[in-house]
Design a protein around this motif. Structure first.
Motif, PDB file in Angstrom:
ATOM      1  N   ILE A   1      38.941  55.391  45.104  1.00 27.11           N
ATOM      2  CA  ILE A   1      40.040  54.454  44.921  1.00 27.11           C
ATOM      3  C   ILE A   1      39.448  53.065  44.700  1.00 27.11           C
ATOM      4  O   ILE A   1      38.583  52.619  45.456  1.00 27.11           O
ATOM      5  CB  ILE A   1      40.973  54.457  46.143  1.00 27.11           C
ATOM      6  N   PRO A   2      39.865  52.341  43.673  1.00 28.13           N
ATOM      7  CA  PRO A   2      39.257  51.043  43.358  1.00 28.13           C
ATOM      8  C   PRO A   2      39.397  50.036  44.501  1.00 28.13           C
ATOM      9  O   PRO A   2      40.407  49.999  45.199  1.00 28.13           O
ATOM     10  CB  PRO A   2      40.020  50.576  42.125  1.00 28.13           C
ATOM     11  N   SER A   3      38.367  49.220  44.650  1.00 28.19           N
ATOM     12  CA  SER A   3      38.419  48.127  45.608  1.00 28.19           C
ATOM     13  C   SER A   3      39.270  47.000  45.030  1.00 28.19           C
ATOM     14  O   SER A   3      39.527  46.938  43.826  1.00 28.19           O
ATOM     15  CB  SER A   3      37.008  47.609  45.886  1.00 28.19           C
ATOM     16  N   GLU A   4      39.691  46.062  45.884  1.00 24.32           N
ATOM     17  CA  GLU A   4      40.506  44.946  45.405  1.00 24.32           C
ATOM     18  C   GLU A   4      39.722  44.083  44.423  1.00 24.32           C
ATOM     19  O   GLU A   4      40.279  43.569  43.452  1.00 24.32           O
ATOM     20  CB  GLU A   4      41.015  44.114  46.582  1.00 24.32           C
ATOM     21  N   GLU A   5      38.430  43.912  44.657  1.00 24.36           N
ATOM     22  CA  GLU A   5      37.613  43.122  43.745  1.00 24.36           C
ATOM     23  C   GLU A   5      37.580  43.752  42.354  1.00 24.36           C
ATOM     24  O   GLU A   5      37.717  43.059  41.343  1.00 24.36           O
ATOM     25  CB  GLU A   5      36.189  42.996  44.284  1.00 24.36           C
ATOM     26  N   SER A   6      37.391  45.063  42.292  1.00 24.56           N
ATOM     27  CA  SER A   6      37.303  45.719  40.985  1.00 24.56           C
ATOM     28  C   SER A   6      38.654  45.755  40.293  1.00 24.56           C
ATOM     29  O   SER A   6      38.728  45.662  39.062  1.00 24.56           O
ATOM     30  CB  SER A   6      36.744  47.135  41.136  1.00 24.56           C
ATOM     31  N   VAL A   7      39.735  45.866  41.062  1.00 27.10           N
ATOM     32  CA  VAL A   7      41.067  45.822  40.465  1.00 27.10           C
ATOM     33  C   VAL A   7      41.319  44.446  39.845  1.00 27.10           C
ATOM     34  O   VAL A   7      41.867  44.328  38.750  1.00 27.10           O
ATOM     35  CB  VAL A   7      42.139  46.156  41.513  1.00 27.10           C
ATOM     36  N   LYS A   8      40.902  43.397  40.550  1.00 32.61           N
ATOM     37  CA  LYS A   8      41.053  42.050  39.996  1.00 32.61           C
ATOM     38  C   LYS A   8      40.283  41.913  38.682  1.00 32.61           C
ATOM     39  O   LYS A   8      40.780  41.351  37.706  1.00 32.61           O
ATOM     40  CB  LYS A   8      40.560  41.000  40.990  1.00 32.61           C
TER      41      LYS A   8
END
Length: 569
Positions: free
Chosen positions: A385-392
């Motif tokens: 599941i993507p991290s918040e940093e990678s989603v940003k």
């Protein structure tokens, strides 16, 4: 000398035969010796089997029988090769989207809020596998899977928690890719809007709701294919009357391509699926010009940049001819296909930060091909599941493409490219030929039942892997500059207490709801199925009564049975 003083080219330079001769002369005199000296071994065949020539020129298009007005035309006009709208991105860039979902609704709500703060215009929800397969979180089949690859949604209460203090009209579009539970998801968003005091016209729901490709690719199918397709078009028919601006069915070939079909055959299978859905709707008395605009398509080509651009253009053209010539459609909204894409490139586990580059290029290809709605992978999505940093970073990638470097300043900027126009013609012909072959075998349901599509995809997987293993298809860190898989310690992990919180919410809903109302609603769904009526109104009433996803799907299972895979291939 100014440009106005120059003499126009003589007749010889305008003559197609002369250009063809010059093309061949260059190949023999210049390219041949140059490539012979280098001796470099490279791949010159696309993933869909089309040879990639050394040079494209007017002679190439002439050999293909290219006719600008018939084959390409202008944006927003038949055959819509250059775009579904006359102004395309000059009016407004593509819609920036995010695909997200994990754990239970309460925890996921914060992620949704932060995405909207980043400028996301469309939220697409990832459901966990039990939800997608029609099992409640307290079912034995859900053990160990609750909230693992998406958010757990058992009842309307979960959707209410997911969108707590987040009105559905706060963003341009909201939806999910849930395929085998389409009527339930449509009903949940309708009921949630009612709870929030909104009219259906106040917000837009986007559903994938395409069960037919599940039998060939992802595997979240529940029912036999025929009743699954019937249920999928129930929300479409409902939207004609209640929410004609919603997108209740997006026919997908993303997973078909990933599963080995290749983008041309994957597109043909998806178009055959679309035909089946449209035929079901027409059999109910709907007009093609009313229902075709409600179907979008989810295109896919992740391996070849220019093939990806051409695939988008060929898809719109093929759809326009199918609706006009095959169904007699006339409305521009019916003929001009809107497309969703998922920018990913060819992610790798080794050095996953490099996936940022792959994803950006893959997304750019879709944009240059004229996609309507774009969402993209996160660089660590191959890990979990993507991290918040990678989603940003994924959101910012879309925004950079939309607003920097001039990519969206000109409509169809690669239109007229000898390479892109040639590939567009070739891909269109591949799709059309494959569609005719599928129709000759009996259509979408037949190729599920007889195993043909699955066999074609299996063979495609083997061909694709051989290209990787041989090095003919370069894949940095996989077969060139090899590196061991590198799973970062920062990979996102869900809270271990997710399942217990989800089970507690589900138990509370079951204990406090009006059970008699639930029982009546489930009986009404069964009656609608038995009488071959649209199930949407009865499903909507069940959702309002807080019936669970599993309870509704169990009605379908008892009525229609469960899917049994073919053993004929």
């Amino acid at each position: 000398m100014t440009i106005h003083d120059r003499k126009p080219p003589g007749p010889a330079h305008e003559d197609a035969a002369h250009i063809a001769a010059e093309h061949d002369r260059w190949l023999a005199a210049s390219y041949g010796p140059a490539i012979k000296e280098s001796g470099e071994r490279r791949r010159f065949v696309s993933d869909i089997g089309l040879p990639i020539e050394a040079l494209y020129s007017p002679a190439t298009l002439a050999r293909e029988g290219f006719d600008y007005l018939a084959d390409t035309g202008f944006p927003g006009e038949f055959p819509y090769t250059r775009g579904d709208d006359p102004a395309m991105y000059r009016k407004a860039p593509f819609i920036v989207s995010a695909y997200t979902g994990f754990g239970e609704a309460g925890a996921c709500n914060g992620r949704l809020r932060r995405l909207i703060e980043l400028g996301v215009e469309q939220l697409l929800l990832a459901f966990d596998l039990p939800t997608q397969c029609g099992y409640d979180s307290d079912h034995i089949m859900a053990a160990g899977e609750v909230g693992r690859v998406g958010v757990a949604i058992d009842t309307l209460a979960d959707l209410e928690a997911l969108f707590d203090r987040l009105p559905l009209n706060a963003i341009r579009r909201v939806g999910t890719l849930g395929n085998s539970i389409g009527p339930i998801v449509a009903a949940m968003f309708a009921a949630l809007g009612e709870k929030q005091g909104l009219r259906y016209a106040d917000y837009t729901v986007n559903l994938q709701n395409d069960p037919l490709k599940e039998y060939l690719a992802r595997g979240t199918q529940i029912l036999p294919a025929a009743p699954a397709a019937k249920l999928a078009v129930d929300p479409v028919a409902w939207c004609v009357t209640h929410a004609p601006h919603w997108s209740p069915l997006t026919v997908c070939y993303n997973h078909l391509n990933a599963g080995g079909a290749g983008s041309s055959l994957g597109g043909a299978i998806a178009l055959a699926n679309a035909r089946h859905y449209l035929d079901l709707l027409l059999a109910r008395g709907h007009a093609i010009d009313d229902v075709a605009p409600l179907l979008h398509m989810f295109a896919d080509e992740r391996h070849d940049f220019f093939v990806s651009v051409a695939n988008m253009r060929a898809l719109r053209k093929t759809w326009a001819h199918m609706i006009r010539d095959g169904y007699g459609g006339t409305r521009p909204a019916a003929l001009a296909l809107q497309t969703t894409v998922y920018g990913h490139g060819q992610e790798a586990l080794a050095e996953p930060i490099n996936n940022l580059v792959r994803i950006a290029f893959g997304t750019l290809a879709y944009v240059l091909g004229g996609a309507s709605y774009v969402y993209i992978a996160s660089y660590d999505e191959a890990v979990g599941i993507p991290s918040e940093e990678s989603v940003k970073a994924a959101v910012r990638t879309q925004q950079i493409i939309a607003h920097e470097h001039g990519f969206t300043d000109t409509i169809d900027p690669l239109g007229g490219s000898y390479l892109v126009e040639t590939l567009t013609l070739q891909i269109e012909r591949q799709m059309t030929a494959a569609m005719a072959l599928i129709a000759g075998m009996g259509g979408a349901l037949a190729i599920v039942d007889n195993g043909w599509a699955k066999r074609m995809m299996s063979e495609g997987v083997v061909r694709r892997q051989k290209l990787v293993d041989s090095g003919d298809r370069s894949w940095i860190t996989v077969n060139r500059q090899r590196q061991a898989p590198d799973v970062p310690h920062t990979a996102f992990r869900i809270d271990p207490a997710t399942a217990s919180r989800q089970l507690a919410r589900l138990a509370e809903v079951k204990a406090t709801r009006d059970q008699a109302r639930v029982t009546r609603a489930l009986a009404a769904i069964d009656a609608a199925c038995a009488e071959d009526r649209n199930t949407m109104e009865s499903v909507l009433e069940a959702v309002r009564a807080y019936a669970t996803v599993g309870e509704i799907v169990d009605v379908w299972r008892r009525r229609y049975g469960e899917f049994q895979p073919s053993t004929t291939f």
